[in-house]
Design an enzyme around this catalytic site. Sequence first.
Site, PDB file in Angstrom:
ATOM      1  N   GLU A  32     -90.900  -0.887  18.572  1.00  0.00           N
ATOM      2  CA  GLU A  32     -90.153  -1.028  19.835  1.00  0.00           C
ATOM      3  C   GLU A  32     -88.943  -0.092  19.854  1.00  0.00           C
ATOM      4  O   GLU A  32     -88.623   0.519  20.867  1.00  0.00           O
ATOM      5  CB  GLU A  32     -89.684  -2.473  20.007  1.00  0.00           C
ATOM      6  N   TYR A  33     -88.284  -0.015  18.690  1.00  0.00           N
ATOM      7  CA  TYR A  33     -87.114   0.866  18.591  1.00  0.00           C
ATOM      8  C   TYR A  33     -87.533   2.315  18.866  1.00  0.00           C
ATOM      9  O   TYR A  33     -86.916   3.013  19.675  1.00  0.00           O
ATOM     10  CB  TYR A  33     -86.496   0.749  17.189  1.00  0.00           C
ATOM     11  N   ASP A  34     -88.596   2.748  18.205  1.00  0.00           N
ATOM     12  CA  ASP A  34     -89.060   4.128  18.372  1.00  0.00           C
ATOM     13  C   ASP A  34     -89.430   4.411  19.823  1.00  0.00           C
ATOM     14  O   ASP A  34     -89.172   5.493  20.344  1.00  0.00           O
ATOM     15  CB  ASP A  34     -90.266   4.403  17.471  1.00  0.00           C
ATOM     16  N   SER A  79     -52.445  12.733  -0.728  1.00  0.00           N
ATOM     17  CA  SER A  79     -52.844  11.391  -1.139  1.00  0.00           C
ATOM     18  C   SER A  79     -51.581  10.535  -1.269  1.00  0.00           C
ATOM     19  O   SER A  79     -50.492  10.993  -0.942  1.00  0.00           O
ATOM     20  CB  SER A  79     -53.642  11.434  -2.435  1.00  0.00           C
ATOM     21  N   GLU A 108     -50.667  -2.704   5.132  1.00  0.00           N
ATOM     22  CA  GLU A 108     -52.077  -2.872   5.532  1.00  0.00           C
ATOM     23  C   GLU A 108     -53.016  -2.642   4.357  1.00  0.00           C
ATOM     24  O   GLU A 108     -52.630  -2.013   3.371  1.00  0.00           O
ATOM     25  CB  GLU A 108     -52.411  -1.900   6.677  1.00  0.00           C
ATOM     26  N   LYS A 110     -55.723  -1.210   1.771  1.00  0.00           N
ATOM     27  CA  LYS A 110     -56.134   0.137   1.384  1.00  0.00           C
ATOM     28  C   LYS A 110     -57.650   0.122   1.226  1.00  0.00           C
ATOM     29  O   LYS A 110     -58.187  -0.538   0.343  1.00  0.00           O
ATOM     30  CB  LYS A 110     -55.466   0.535   0.072  1.00  0.00           C
ATOM     31  N   ARG A 131     -62.012  15.262   2.281  1.00  0.00           N
ATOM     32  CA  ARG A 131     -60.667  15.660   1.877  1.00  0.00           C
ATOM     33  C   ARG A 131     -60.708  16.802   0.868  1.00  0.00           C
ATOM     34  O   ARG A 131     -59.871  17.678   0.874  1.00  0.00           O
ATOM     35  CB  ARG A 131     -59.947  14.450   1.274  1.00  0.00           C
ATOM     36  N   LYS A 285     -46.190   1.571   4.177  1.00  0.00           N
ATOM     37  CA  LYS A 285     -45.671   2.839   4.707  1.00  0.00           C
ATOM     38  C   LYS A 285     -44.558   2.619   5.713  1.00  0.00           C
ATOM     39  O   LYS A 285     -44.542   1.595   6.404  1.00  0.00           O
ATOM     40  CB  LYS A 285     -46.794   3.678   5.312  1.00  0.00           C
ATOM     41  N   CYS A 422     -79.289   3.242 -38.747  1.00  0.00           N
ATOM     42  CA  CYS A 422     -80.625   3.260 -39.302  1.00  0.00           C
ATOM     43  C   CYS A 422     -80.840   4.702 -39.749  1.00  0.00           C
ATOM     44  O   CYS A 422     -80.673   5.623 -38.955  1.00  0.00           O
ATOM     45  CB  CYS A 422     -81.637   2.874 -38.227  1.00  0.00           C
TER      46      CYS A 422
HETATM   47  S1  IVH Z   1     -52.374   6.319   4.780  1.00  0.00           S
HETATM   48  C1  IVH Z   1     -50.638  10.675   3.224  1.00  0.00           C
HETATM   49  N1  IVH Z   1     -53.655   4.065   4.903  1.00  0.00           N
HETATM   50  O1  IVH Z   1     -56.138   6.152   0.252  1.00  0.00           O
HETATM   51  C2  IVH Z   1     -51.819   9.791   3.203  1.00  0.00           C
HETATM   52  N2  IVH Z   1     -54.497   5.737   3.454  1.00  0.00           N
HETATM   53  O2  IVH Z   1     -54.493   8.338  -1.962  1.00  0.00           O
HETATM   54  C3  IVH Z   1     -51.818   8.854   4.373  1.00  0.00           C
HETATM   55  N3  IVH Z   1     -56.536   5.109   2.275  1.00  0.00           N
HETATM   56  O3  IVH Z   1     -57.169   9.291   0.364  1.00  0.00           O
HETATM   57  C4  IVH Z   1     -52.887   7.899   4.214  1.00  0.00           C
HETATM   58  N4  IVH Z   1     -56.729   3.095   3.148  1.00  0.00           N
HETATM   59  O4  IVH Z   1     -57.621   8.178   2.518  1.00  0.00           O
HETATM   60  C5  IVH Z   1     -53.611   5.281   4.347  1.00  0.00           C
HETATM   61  N5  IVH Z   1     -54.712   2.020   5.140  1.00  0.00           N
HETATM   62  C6  IVH Z   1     -54.666   3.234   4.587  1.00  0.00           C
HETATM   63  C7  IVH Z   1     -55.622   3.672   3.667  1.00  0.00           C
HETATM   64  C8  IVH Z   1     -55.499   4.937   3.110  1.00  0.00           C
HETATM   65  C9  IVH Z   1     -57.261   3.979   2.313  1.00  0.00           C
HETATM   66  C10 IVH Z   1     -56.862   6.265   1.418  1.00  0.00           C
HETATM   67  C11 IVH Z   1     -56.510   7.612   1.938  1.00  0.00           C
HETATM   68  C12 IVH Z   1     -56.152   8.423   0.711  1.00  0.00           C
HETATM   69  C13 IVH Z   1     -56.009   7.400  -0.343  1.00  0.00           C
HETATM   70  C14 IVH Z   1     -54.641   7.444  -0.985  1.00  0.00           C
END
Ligand code: IVH
Length: 662
Positions: A32-34, A79, A108, A110, A131, A285, A422
């Site tokens: 069906e999807y196809d 990073s 938030e 990560k 990256r 941040k 051994c």
């Molecule tokens: S802020 C200047 N927020 O973690 C970098 N990074 O080394 C600003 N990452 O490669 C990034 N969750 O891709 C930010 N909520 C988040 C993130 C996040 C994952 C990754 C980011 C980076 C690495 C940190």
Amino acid sequence: MIKEKIEKLRRELTHHAKLYYVYDSPVISDYEYDMMFAELKRLEEENPEFFSPDSPTQRVGGKPLDKFGKVTHTARMDSLSDVFSYDELRTFIEGAQKTVPGITWSVEPKIDGLSVSLRYENGVFVQGATRGDGVTGEDVTQNLRTVFSIPMTLPEPLDLTVRGEVYMPRAVFERINAKREADGKALMANPRNAAAGSLRQLDPAITASRGLDIFVFNFQEGSPYGDGRAPESHTETLDRLSDLGFSVVSMRLKTNDTAKVIEHIKKIGAARDNLPYDIDGVVVKADLISDRRTIGEGTSTPKWAAAYKFPPEEKQTRLESITINVGRTGVLTPTANLAPVRLAGTTVSRATLHNLDFIRQRGIMLGDLVTVRKAGDIIPEVVCAHPEKRDGSETEFRMPDRCPSCNEPVYYDPDEAAAVRCTNLSCPAQLSRGIEHFVSKGAMNIDGLGPQIIDLLIENDLIKSSADLYSLRAEDVQNLERMGEKSAQNLISAIESSKSAGLERLLCALGIPNVGEVAAEALAAKFRTLDACMSATEDDLVAINDFGEITARSIVTFFSRESNIELCNRLKAAGVMTEAVKEAASDKFAGLTFVLTGTLPSLSRDEASEMIKAQGGKVAGSVSKKTSYVVAGEAAGSKLTKAQQLGVKIIDENELRRMIGE
Ligand code: IVH
């Protein structure tokens, strides 16, 4: 009317693809999807005025590539600096507060995936890149098109680049791994590796089947507003990203109170196991962009943010028994068999215990409750035992007196910490490990000869040494379990073509202690033929760059053994190539170390490295006082700055070519 029909089909196909790939619970059949897909394709072709890059037909239509192009990021992709404790985090926060009193933070999760940039021109997605090293990444545009939550068009004709994290939802990871297990394929270690591997597929159809998703967290370049304005805060950034159709992270907190920051980290930590994706920490941040400017950037990380990394996940489980494995050189290694536990994305039921010392130092007993974690997020290891939880039924572990494979008495090597060996040269376990090594990728690279087939060949007396592989005939193997005529034929031709692998690979394949791929190449480069290697003296060998006495001695010892000489002669007689295939290396750059940075005008990083190595030079990843030259290209970053600080000589591609004598 047609337009509505097209849009409805697009919506439905997107929905069903998600049910299929992400949730593994399709509600319609593949057929069906196809059919729906084919109908959409037809309608789009007949009505090109309704073309949309967001259509499922456009997302998965890309052709396989030969290799990825390179993308030089116009804005460097930095990073984050990591902190591993609340104390370190407090120090970071206090430092920032000195510059900006009362600073407001955005906190938030990560996301544990891989960082990508997405470029839009006139509101249309035109390029996506990994990256890479922050300066240059790979062009994975086609693959990113298959990620349904990346909008192919924005609601406004904006020019901008956003940055986000691509991840594989846990549910998808588990489904794919379950399928791989059923198919007898190697399992993927964790969702992050799986996401990275999926995004780096040359065929976008494979990426499409991996259900990747993304969270976007900032604008790298350009303005998200028609009037060129920049957002004033991270909060505004995420709201705007969301309005433009991107997915943004949830569980966010804005606060200027350090205690609340830490409380929120704990809250995210507690929710970690129940999130549909992996996270490896919490990002703290500066919320206001003006505060970020005041605080500034470090060499490769901003000073206005820190990533609090969760300690590796640990679980307690029962050590049920210990299995002894016999390695290629006869060393007996104990492996723990554990009651299965879920740990960092996979089910763990085995962990290495290294050797007897490891077990004794940790006081581990059979039947103990033990704590396990994954080293480097990948390899399960036993951290400690919990003697306080014993009930008296536990027993002490003893190494066997006899080899579990050949039943010959074992030998306690006084030179090596608690190594038990051994020493039987015809031990079947050693033989099969040795052949596994002989056929492996970095060695003779013989496809289709997995551990099970090797064991069968040994059990059926078809091989007693790696040289016997070259006298195998298809008739011999096709009757083995799991083999058929076709796979037997393929195996024999793979063995045949490995004959021309060259001395470099052959030397690695022989399994000389302390000689891996790199040393094997150096040996071949210097001596050119197997005969010359076999008659080399320790003095000849230590003259090779990076060869120490131990390596030199182990090579001489290896080639002095009767059994090894016979093996070499038999390989030669079978027609295995014993000459080096790579060009004789020059030693123009002997003793020199180079570091590459930025994008060179005509050479890729790999090409430049190869050129340097071909002249006997070394290529290192970072700049130090020992660096002889930094080869800098366009948009060179922190390595160039460091070279300038240390007074290391900086050259460009032309200069490098001149030095080589081109
Ligand atoms: S802020 C200047 N927020 O973690 C970098 N990074 O080394 C600003 N990452 O490669 C990034 N969750 O891709 C930010 N909520 C988040 C993130 C996040 C994952 C990754 C980011 C980076 C690495 C940190």
